[in-house]
Design a protein around this motif. Structure first.
Motif, PDB file in Angstrom:
ATOM      1  N   ALA A 132      -2.601   4.835  -7.057  1.00  0.00           N
ATOM      2  CA  ALA A 132      -1.325   5.216  -7.651  1.00  0.00           C
ATOM      3  C   ALA A 132      -1.438   6.525  -8.423  1.00  0.00           C
ATOM      4  O   ALA A 132      -0.448   7.192  -8.683  1.00  0.00           O
ATOM      5  CB  ALA A 132      -0.814   4.105  -8.560  1.00  0.00           C
ATOM      6  N   GLU A 173       0.835  -1.199   0.000  1.00  0.00           N
ATOM      7  CA  GLU A 173       0.000   0.000   0.000  1.00  0.00           C
ATOM      8  C   GLU A 173       0.870   1.249   0.000  1.00  0.00           C
ATOM      9  O   GLU A 173       0.564   2.237  -0.661  1.00  0.00           O
ATOM     10  CB  GLU A 173      -0.934  -0.030   1.206  1.00  0.00           C
ATOM     11  CG  GLU A 173      -1.956  -1.147   1.080  1.00  0.00           C
ATOM     12  CD  GLU A 173      -2.865  -1.239   2.287  1.00  0.00           C
ATOM     13  OE1 GLU A 173      -2.518  -0.675   3.327  1.00  0.00           O
ATOM     14  OE2 GLU A 173      -3.930  -1.873   2.159  1.00  0.00           O
ATOM     15  N   LEU A 217       7.141  13.717  -2.197  1.00  0.00           N
ATOM     16  CA  LEU A 217       6.324  13.820  -3.412  1.00  0.00           C
ATOM     17  C   LEU A 217       5.503  15.108  -3.425  1.00  0.00           C
ATOM     18  O   LEU A 217       4.740  15.344  -4.355  1.00  0.00           O
ATOM     19  CB  LEU A 217       5.384  12.607  -3.522  1.00  0.00           C
ATOM     20  CG  LEU A 217       6.091  11.276  -3.748  1.00  0.00           C
ATOM     21  CD1 LEU A 217       5.088  10.138  -3.736  1.00  0.00           C
ATOM     22  CD2 LEU A 217       6.822  11.301  -5.079  1.00  0.00           C
ATOM     23  N   VAL A 272       9.729   6.023  -9.264  1.00  0.00           N
ATOM     24  CA  VAL A 272       8.562   5.375  -9.876  1.00  0.00           C
ATOM     25  C   VAL A 272       7.908   6.313 -10.871  1.00  0.00           C
ATOM     26  O   VAL A 272       7.461   5.914 -11.944  1.00  0.00           O
ATOM     27  CB  VAL A 272       7.550   4.943  -8.786  1.00  0.00           C
ATOM     28  CG1 VAL A 272       6.189   4.704  -9.394  1.00  0.00           C
ATOM     29  CG2 VAL A 272       8.042   3.720  -8.069  1.00  0.00           C
ATOM     30  N   SER A 291       3.765   1.462  -1.334  1.00  0.00           N
ATOM     31  CA  SER A 291       4.245   1.592  -2.703  1.00  0.00           C
ATOM     32  C   SER A 291       3.174   2.197  -3.603  1.00  0.00           C
ATOM     33  O   SER A 291       3.458   3.059  -4.434  1.00  0.00           O
ATOM     34  CB  SER A 291       4.674   0.223  -3.214  1.00  0.00           C
ATOM     35  OG  SER A 291       5.053   0.304  -4.550  1.00  0.00           O
ATOM     36  N   THR A 292       1.934   1.753  -3.407  1.00  0.00           N
ATOM     37  CA  THR A 292       0.838   2.268  -4.231  1.00  0.00           C
ATOM     38  C   THR A 292       0.620   3.757  -3.988  1.00  0.00           C
ATOM     39  O   THR A 292       0.487   4.540  -4.928  1.00  0.00           O
ATOM     40  CB  THR A 292      -0.458   1.505  -3.916  1.00  0.00           C
ATOM     41  OG1 THR A 292      -0.187   0.120  -4.008  1.00  0.00           O
ATOM     42  CG2 THR A 292      -1.545   1.865  -4.896  1.00  0.00           C
ATOM     43  N   THR A 293       0.602   4.168  -2.717  1.00  0.00           N
ATOM     44  CA  THR A 293       0.365   5.584  -2.457  1.00  0.00           C
ATOM     45  C   THR A 293       1.548   6.429  -2.918  1.00  0.00           C
ATOM     46  O   THR A 293       1.411   7.635  -3.085  1.00  0.00           O
ATOM     47  CB  THR A 293       0.136   5.858  -0.955  1.00  0.00           C
ATOM     48  OG1 THR A 293       1.284   5.440  -0.232  1.00  0.00           O
ATOM     49  CG2 THR A 293      -1.076   5.137  -0.440  1.00  0.00           C
ATOM     50  N   LEU A 294       2.696   5.801  -3.126  1.00  0.00           N
ATOM     51  CA  LEU A 294       3.833   6.549  -3.654  1.00  0.00           C
ATOM     52  C   LEU A 294       3.808   6.583  -5.174  1.00  0.00           C
ATOM     53  O   LEU A 294       4.768   6.979  -5.821  1.00  0.00           O
ATOM     54  CB  LEU A 294       5.142   5.943  -3.162  1.00  0.00           C
ATOM     55  CG  LEU A 294       5.369   6.102  -1.655  1.00  0.00           C
ATOM     56  CD1 LEU A 294       6.518   5.252  -1.185  1.00  0.00           C
ATOM     57  CD2 LEU A 294       5.599   7.558  -1.304  1.00  0.00           C
ATOM     58  N   GLY A 295       2.716   6.089  -5.757  1.00  0.00           N
ATOM     59  CA  GLY A 295       2.524   6.244  -7.194  1.00  0.00           C
ATOM     60  C   GLY A 295       2.862   5.032  -8.027  1.00  0.00           C
ATOM     61  O   GLY A 295       2.863   5.091  -9.238  1.00  0.00           O
ATOM     62  N   ALA A 296       3.175   3.886  -7.385  1.00  0.00           N
ATOM     63  CA  ALA A 296       3.552   2.709  -8.155  1.00  0.00           C
ATOM     64  C   ALA A 296       2.314   1.878  -8.486  1.00  0.00           C
ATOM     65  O   ALA A 296       1.473   1.655  -7.631  1.00  0.00           O
ATOM     66  CB  ALA A 296       4.554   1.870  -7.382  1.00  0.00           C
ATOM     67  N   PHE A 340      10.412  -0.162   3.056  1.00  0.00           N
ATOM     68  CA  PHE A 340      10.822  -1.347   2.300  1.00  0.00           C
ATOM     69  C   PHE A 340      12.110  -1.886   2.909  1.00  0.00           C
ATOM     70  O   PHE A 340      13.141  -1.222   2.878  1.00  0.00           O
ATOM     71  CB  PHE A 340      11.006  -0.994   0.832  1.00  0.00           C
ATOM     72  CG  PHE A 340       9.791  -0.345   0.239  1.00  0.00           C
ATOM     73  CD1 PHE A 340       8.538  -0.914   0.391  1.00  0.00           C
ATOM     74  CD2 PHE A 340       9.885   0.848  -0.443  1.00  0.00           C
ATOM     75  CE1 PHE A 340       7.409  -0.318  -0.135  1.00  0.00           C
ATOM     76  CE2 PHE A 340       8.758   1.462  -0.979  1.00  0.00           C
ATOM     77  CZ  PHE A 340       7.523   0.875  -0.819  1.00  0.00           C
TER      78      PHE A 340
END
Lengths: 738, 351
Positions: B75, A623, B152, B104, A625-630, B89
């Motif tokens: 996304a 999640e 961001l 990304v 990663s998703t909110t970071l745009g991936a 990560f």
């Protein structure tokens, strides 16, 4: 950015290439050799638009029209929902029409007479689908998925939508369709018409269900043979596995490492090693018989051939798997439970009987069922040692390849076997569904496992040590046997068998692979090396979809990806022959059918390994990663996969090794051009050429060890700072390998 | 992208038959910090995840700034989130974690690293670029997570219980830093917590959730002083619930009879008669028995260092009391008089 025109354009281009450029139908030679290019207007090699316009295959035209309609959707001003809805409609229509025409029109026109009567006659028929057809149907499926994502399904992620549609379609085509086809064959009579009486007659025959042996007359039916063998085998494996597991965890036995090594053995053992070892010891010219004849003048007997021989071989082969299941369970019984019992004044014996054993019960059930499934699916041991003792898997084989050539009978036997396997499979899942490792709490458990009571310990040693010794002797025989002239008659050391199989000649014109086994050896390596990454990729992708995504029909999706696990190899083999021998999907005799068979048989292991590994990765990583745009694919590639390396290694190794060692399914699917190592070995065995067979098995073991090392080396380890890198637990993957 | 407002219009989220969020509407102004507060399972986290796009609503409309984002996947939204577990990560260095979102979206590594360093400096974390997350302390991990979201420059920044994994001392420091950062950079922040003191300390406005709907929305002071119902009164700090009788005597003023006591306070538009009354524990004073008409007996007493906590049995029911006089503790069984300060006595509208 969000209107997905890029994805639409890409898949439209794929579809257009399939429709306009490459040959629509399958060619004699591989399409990638490009031998078709000069003849690309010819009837066989033309792309779909030429087929429709100049070769009278007008039924292909609607596919082109639908693709053209997709091009209209690329108009920039179009509303998002309108485009998405249109994509769903066109994708679904194209996909459905594609299969409808494929299954309706065969080489000689309409497949079904009823259709032929109702519709105008066709000018010619069509062959099996080729690259063009594959590209077009893939394009329709993916456009459909892009449309779904555009409507907000799969959280709007086109990669996830596409993956679900792709995996589901592949599973339907390569697992469900063959099973459906075998069911269909069973209810068709000799002339291909639907006939329940024919099915009934086949299903209820004495040969399957006869109970003659009970009253001492003729032989029993193969169904009873199979069941009796499986029950005995499962009982034996579970008891032995438990004895080994108790020794490994609850005694101060010194060679525990050695026991662990036993668990890896069956994974890298080609299917005939144990059977051959047994023959070398107990067979007609085996050590025991030789000694008895020499010492007492007793005529050598063939007593190893039959149920007892098969049982012996199976118990040797599958005990390590039961051990593997049980060691997890026995270790999982928390020491504090046993310590609690002892503080409540129970002695060691009472503790063992009242606390430890009941806690292991679900594990015992699981081990029993897994051994049961292994036994009924086994093909190698019964064919080698069965003699007159037939089981379902071998009967299926003889119905197809023998003089009988009765596909209906093979299909019926296959259904019986499939039902047994599915029943055991579901029973096992139920056992697993209930909390197996109830005493494994998340909290740290200190304390030492209680030592076994003396009587139990002696019993365990008494059973396990001779058995382990015998296992070592069998493997030793299987190695030594490759280095002597003729077992039982002439024990002169020789390299003759290795030379015969693997000779290499260095001539001025280059290296000549003169050995008889090289052909099958290279084919095996090539196909396994192609199938293994595909299997791992598909398995891990499915695991990702199952654990990290939520979508409608997820339960069915999981069932589909796991189903092939429960289907015995012989059933797969027969069903693939039945399903893929005629257009539209005509791939028997090619390398493709073998690769596809490997992928879909071994994929469940990748799914399991992936699911187990992913359940340990915090979902908020995705999640984040998703909110970071991936998008889904980037997340999978940059976050999940690096963390999944151990599971990836396991899946790669397992699928490679299984592709090398499997025999039951491939024996139906090999052709003169694509012969596999195992089928070559079985042919040597049938010819009594044990030396070469044994030599080949030893080479395969070396090959697999090398492959395991290479895969570990290539994938590498994951780095997580201070935490130790997780070594791939190869052993746990072998569990449940049917 | 400049900070944006958020608007929910009648948003519902169903899981099967169960409504996690049941018809919720609110507006969050740009550049404000709004807290979603409520007990576990009240739907606050679901609302946060719907703002992020990690869940899509079953019905209703969500706007960020002017744009309708109801069906836009996570996304593609200009929203960043700091996770409860930080979700760093584990296989990437601090610098790679913070640069991830930038790479990304197609920026070069060099560019991304530069911006990531400045984001790390913003949260006060320098010199740890090449460490792996497992080599950082909890507070440092928290800062990396914030930097990763900040870099961001999102229109909306979300925090999901960001302090729950920190010890009490660090918690106060981090919450001040988050507030400071929000004010300094002019961010729109939505913050989920179940800790009312945290919510009171950092928020411009608080949305109290209960059972999948909004119980009350307002400024911190408003919620504490004028809770709409007994749930909000009880959730925004400790409250003793007793029954009393209200009599209105003017446009805004009223009198509440609590047993023998009579207290003047605003009637908040509630009709005359028997009503629920919330009494803050710190508004209760324990005096000599003869100094108050309401007599009580100390049943429990606990010494907490800076305060005393008592449970006192009285005619209007047992009262939980927080008392500042640590130097002269009362013994269990002692007879006391109970006096009430008007600012901590609240008439609750009948639900």
């Amino acid at each position: 950015m969000t209107d997905r025109r890029g994805a639409v354009a890409f898949w439209l281009a794929v579809g257009a290439a399939g429709f306009l450029v490459v040959p629509w139908y399958a060619l004699q030679d591989s399409v990638f050799t490009l031998g078709w290019v000069p003849h690309f207007t010819a009837k066989e090699a033309a792309p779909a638009w030429l087929q429709a316009t100049t070769h009278g295959r007008v039924w292909l035209a609607p596919l082109g029209a639908l693709l053209a309609a997709v091009a209209l959707l690329l108009a920039p001003g179009l509303a998002r929902t309108l485009r998405a809805n249109a994509l769903i409609a066109i994708g679904a229509a194209g996909f459905a029409y594609f299969f409808a025409q494929g299954f309706a029109i065969g080489p000689t026109g309409w497949y079904l007479d009823t259709l032929g009567a109702a519709l105008p006659p066709l000018t010619g028929g069509q062959y099996g689908m080729g690259l063009g057809a594959v590209l077009v149907v893939a394009a329709f499926a993916m456009l459909f998925a892009v449309g779904l994502a555009g409507r907000g399904f799969f959280k709007g992620d086109a990669f996830v939508a596409g993956s679900v549609v792709a995996v589901a379609s592949l599973v339907v085509v390569f697992t469900f369709f063959p099973v459906f086809r075998i069911l269909l064959s069973a209810v068709e009579d000799a002339s291909g018409l639907f006939s329940l009486p024919a099915f009934h007659a086949r299903l209820t025959t004495e040969k399957i269900w006869g109970l003659g042996c009970v009253v001492g007359q003729t032989r029993c039916g193969v169904a009873w043979n199979t069941l009796a063998l499986a029950l005995l085998c499962a009982t034996g494996c579970t008891s032995l596995g438990l004895a080994f597991a108790l020794i490994a965890t609850r005694t101060d036995f010194r060679q525990k490492k050695l026991l662990r090594f036993l668990t890896v053995l069956p994974i890298i053992t080609p299917p005939f090693v144990i059977g051959l070892g047994l023959i070398l010891i107990f067979g007609r010219s085996g050590l025991i018989n030789q000694f008895l004849e020499f010492a007492f003048g007793i005529q050598p007997g063939r007593w190893i051939y039959g149920m007892q021989g098969v049982l012996l071989a199976q118990v040797f082969a599958f005990t390590p798997i039961a051990f593997l299941v049980l060691i997890g369970v026995v270790e999982g019984v928390s020491p504090s439970m046993e310590e609690a019992a002892q503080t409540l004044r129970a002695n060691r014996w009472r503790t063992f009987v009242d606390v430890s054993l009941p806690l292991m019960r679900p594990g015992l059930a699981n081990a029993f069922l897994i051994s049961f499934i292994e036994s009924i699916a086994d093909f190698g041991n019964p064919i080698l040692l069965g003699g007159n003792f037939g089981v379902l898997s071998t009967e299926i084989f003889f119905s197809v390849v023998g003089a009988q050539l009765d596909q209906g009978r093979a299909a019926t036997l296959g259904i019986v076997l499939l039902l047994f396997a599915l029943a055991a499979f579901f029973a096992q899942r139920r056992v697993l569904g209930r909390k197996v490792y109830t005493s494994l709490a998340g909290k740290g458990d200190s304390g030492l496992p209680t030592q076994l009571p003396d009587g139990v310990r002696r019993l365990c040693y008494g059973i396990a040590i001779p058995w382990a010794t015998l296992t070592v002797v069998i493997y030793a025989m299987a190695v030594v046997g490759g280095f002597v002239e003729t077992w039982g008659r002439d024990y002169t050391p020789t390299l003759r068998h290795y030379v015969k199989a693997f000779a290499i000649e260095f001539t001025p014109n280059g290296v000549i692979w003169a050995g008889a086994a090289w052909n099958s050896f290279w084919t095996t390596i090539k196909l396994a090396a192609i199938a293994s990454p595909l299997t791992a990729a598909l398995g891990i992708l499915s695991a990702y979809l199952l654990t990290r995504q939520k979508f409608v029909g997820q339960g069915a999706f999981e069932f589909g990806t796991m189903l092939s696990f429960a289907i015995p190899g012989t059933v797969i083999g027969v069903s693939y022959i039945l399903a893929f021998n005629i257009p539209p999907i005509e791939i028997t005799g090619t390398a493709i059918v073998l690769i596809v068979c490997f992928i879909f048989r071994n994929m469940p292991v990748g799914v399991r390994a992936g699911m187990a590994a992913m359940s340990q990765i915090d979902k908020s990583l995705d999640e984040a990663s998703t909110t970071l745009g991936a998008r889904g694919f980037t997340t999978l590639r940059r976050v999940i996969l690096p963390l999944l390396k151990p599971a990836l290694v396991a899946a790669l190794i397992y699928s490679f090794v299984r592709a090398v060692t499997t025999v039951s399914a491939v024996i139906f699917l090999v052709s003169a051009e694509y012969e596999m190592a195992t089928t070559y070995i079985i042919n040597r065995v049938i010819n009594g050429d044990y030396g070469v067979a044994i030599a080949y098995c030893s080479v395969l073991i070396v090959l697999m060890l090398a492959a395991i090392w290479l895969i570990n080396y290539l994938v590498g380890e994951r780095k997580l700072g201070r935490r130790a890198a997780g070594a791939p637990r190869l052993a746990t993957i072998g569990r449940n390998a049917a | 992208m400049p900070a944006a407002s958020i608007e929910f219009q009648n948003v519902r989220k169903l899981y099967g038959e169960v409504a996690a969020v049941n018809g919720v509407s609110f507006t969050i102004a740009a550049r404000s910090l709004v807290t979603l507060l409520g007990p576990s399972g009240c739907g606050k986290t679901t609302i946060l995840r719907m703002i992020a796009g990690l869940e899509l609503p079953t019905s209703g409309t969500i706007r960020i700034g002017e744009a309708d984002v109801t069906r836009i996947p996570a996304a593609e939204r200009d929203v960043s989130m700091v996770f409860q577990s930080y979700a760093l990560f584990p296989h990437m260095s601090v610098l790679d974690n913070v640069s991830y979102g930038l790479t990304v979206s197609g920026q070069t590594r060099a560019q991304a690293h530069e911006k990531a360093r400045s984001a790390l400096a913003t949260v006060g974390l320098t010199g740890l670029d090449q460490r792996l997350p497992s080599e950082l302390s909890g507070g440092q991990q928290q800062r990396v997570a914030v930097a990763r979201a900040l870099v961001l420059e999102p229109a909306v920044l979300l925090f999901d219980e960001p302090l729950s994994n920190l010890d009490a001392r660090l918690r106060r420091q981090m919450r001040e830093e988050i507030r400071d950062l929000q004010q300094r950079l002019g961010l729109t922040v939505v913050y989920v917590t179940h800790d009312q003191s945290e919510a009171l300390a950092v928020s411009d406005r608080i949305i109290v959730m209960d059972k999948a709907v909004i119980a009350q929305e307002g400024a911190p002071r408003e919620l504490y002083a004028q809770p709409k119902d007994s749930f909000v009164a009880g959730f925004m700090g400790e409250a003793n619930r007793v029954r009393g009788t209200l009599r209105r005597n003017g446009a805004t003023d009223g009198t509440i009879a609590l047993g023998p006591l009579s207290i003047a306070l605003p009637h908040r538009g509630i009709a005359d008669g028997e009503i629920d009354v919330a009494i803050r524990p710190e508004a209760i004073d324990l005096v000599a028995a003869e100094a108050s008409p309401l007599a009580g007996t100390v049943r429990k007493a606990a010494y907490l260092g800076n305060t005393m906590e008592y449970t006192v049995d009285t005619a209007i029911g047992p009262l939980f009391v927080i008392h500042g006089r640590v130097d002269r503790p009362l013994a269990v069984g002692a007879s006391v008089g109970v006096a009430l300060a008007p600012h901590g006595v609240i008439a609750i509208p009948p639900g």
